[in-house]
Design an enzyme around this catalytic site. Structure first.
Site, short mmCIF file in Angstrom:
data_model
loop_
_atom_site.label_atom_id
_atom_site.label_comp_id
_atom_site.label_asym_id
_atom_site.label_seq_id
_atom_site.Cartn_x
_atom_site.Cartn_y
_atom_site.Cartn_z
N GLU A 51 -72.29 18.09 -42.67
CA GLU A 51 -72.51 18.47 -41.26
C GLU A 51 -73.80 19.26 -41.07
O GLU A 51 -74.47 19.12 -40.06
CB GLU A 51 -71.32 19.28 -40.73
N ARG A 52 -74.19 20.08 -42.07
CA ARG A 52 -75.46 20.81 -41.95
C ARG A 52 -76.63 19.84 -41.88
O ARG A 52 -77.54 20.01 -41.06
CB ARG A 52 -75.64 21.76 -43.14
N SER B 72 -87.55 21.16 -43.48
CA SER B 72 -87.61 20.41 -44.73
C SER B 72 -87.37 18.93 -44.48
O SER B 72 -88.03 18.07 -45.08
CB SER B 72 -86.57 20.97 -45.71
N GLN C 245 -80.23 13.51 -49.42
CA GLN C 245 -78.88 13.15 -49.88
C GLN C 245 -78.08 12.62 -48.71
O GLN C 245 -77.93 13.30 -47.68
CB GLN C 245 -78.18 14.37 -50.48
#
Length: 279
Positions: A79-80, A54, A62
């Site tokens: 963190e992801r 994505s 964001q």
């Protein structure tokens, strides 16, 4: 739940608008380090791959939140997105830099994960314990700040008294939190790992495990199993106390006197119960 947790964030940081984003800047990924207080230990590889795809197509929508640490930056939230950006081949990521101390950094990281439901039951329990220890909060105070019930907090904290292999099984998704709660009901605590292995081998669901635990408890010598002799009032009070303390409670009465027995499963569990008694 998100609404309640949002109130929890405001309660922890009065007067600070956590939804307001300051200036967004681009920061090189090589200058960013993971959050040392990150409560989440496991990141789903498939979900991470999907997020990276994505990001390749749409970019990072964001900004992450970081704090300055020497010549580097440490992740507070996101963190992801940081990991997925690396997988996507990005060299930099949009970020907001905040001035935060270690305690604030830990609190925001924990609450952000709770709000997004990104934690396993064990990670959630450890997060509650860390918040209680670092903020010197009781279960009641923590429950109020997070918009949770005290039994919810207590039931998660009880999981921390399980043996390490059982906790790992919950974290890995081999058994559920419901299985863990059922295992805690065993009167002979030393048998918990053995019964967990039986649960895995026979693929027992929670109801089946609860029935097994009940049968095993019924085989405990009768002098320790006097539930059938207790009146309704006593049984109701035991239930109330179990919900309050999040552990096994037994009331024994004889004429005009009696005793209340409250079980604990570790030194930390004992401290938790003593703190509740002092409230």
């Amino acid at each position: 739940m998100a609404k309640a947790l949002g109130k929890g964030l405001n309660a922890l940081f009065p007067g600070e608008d956590l939804n307001h984003l300051e200036k967004v800047e681009k920061i090189d990924l090589v200058k960013i380090k993971p959050n040392p207080f990150q409560p989440r230990k496991m990141f789903d590889e498939e979900a991470m791959t999907d997020l990276s795809e994505s990001i390749k197509e749409h970019g990072v929508l964001q900004p992450i939140i970081v704090r300055k640490k020497g010549s580097k930056y440490e992740i507070v939230v996101g963190e992801r997105r940081f990991r997925a950006s690396g997988l996507a081949g990005l060299e930099e990521i949009p970020a907001v830099v905040r001035e935060l101390n270690d305690q604030q950094m830990m609190e925001i990281a924990i609450l952000e994960n709770l709000q997004r439901e990104d934690l396993t039951a064990i990670e959630e329990a450890e997060a509650y314990q860390n918040l209680m220890e670092n903020l010197n909060l009781t279960q009641e105070q923590l429950a109020f700040r997070l918009g949770k019930s005290r039994p919810h907090i207590a039931n998660h904290l009880r999981l921390l008294s399980l043996p390490d292999d059982v906790r790992n099984a919950i974290s890995n998704g081999e058994i559920t939190m419901g299985h863990g709660k059922a295992l805690l009901g065993l009167k002979k605590k030393k048998n918990i790992p053995l019964i967990m292995l039986k649960t895995l081998k026979e693929n027992l669901n929670v109801r089946q495990l609860e029935a097994l635990v009940q049968r095993l408890n019924d085989n405990v010598p009768r002098e320790t199993n006097k539930e059938e002799k207790k009146d309704i009032f006593t049984v109701e009070k035991e239930t109330e106390l179990r919900e309050l303390f999040g552990t096994s409670v037994s009331i024994t009465k004889s004429k005009n006197k009696g005793k209340i027995e409250i079980e604990f499963y570790s030194d930390d569990d004992l401290e938790r119960i003593l703190q509740l008694l002092e409230d």
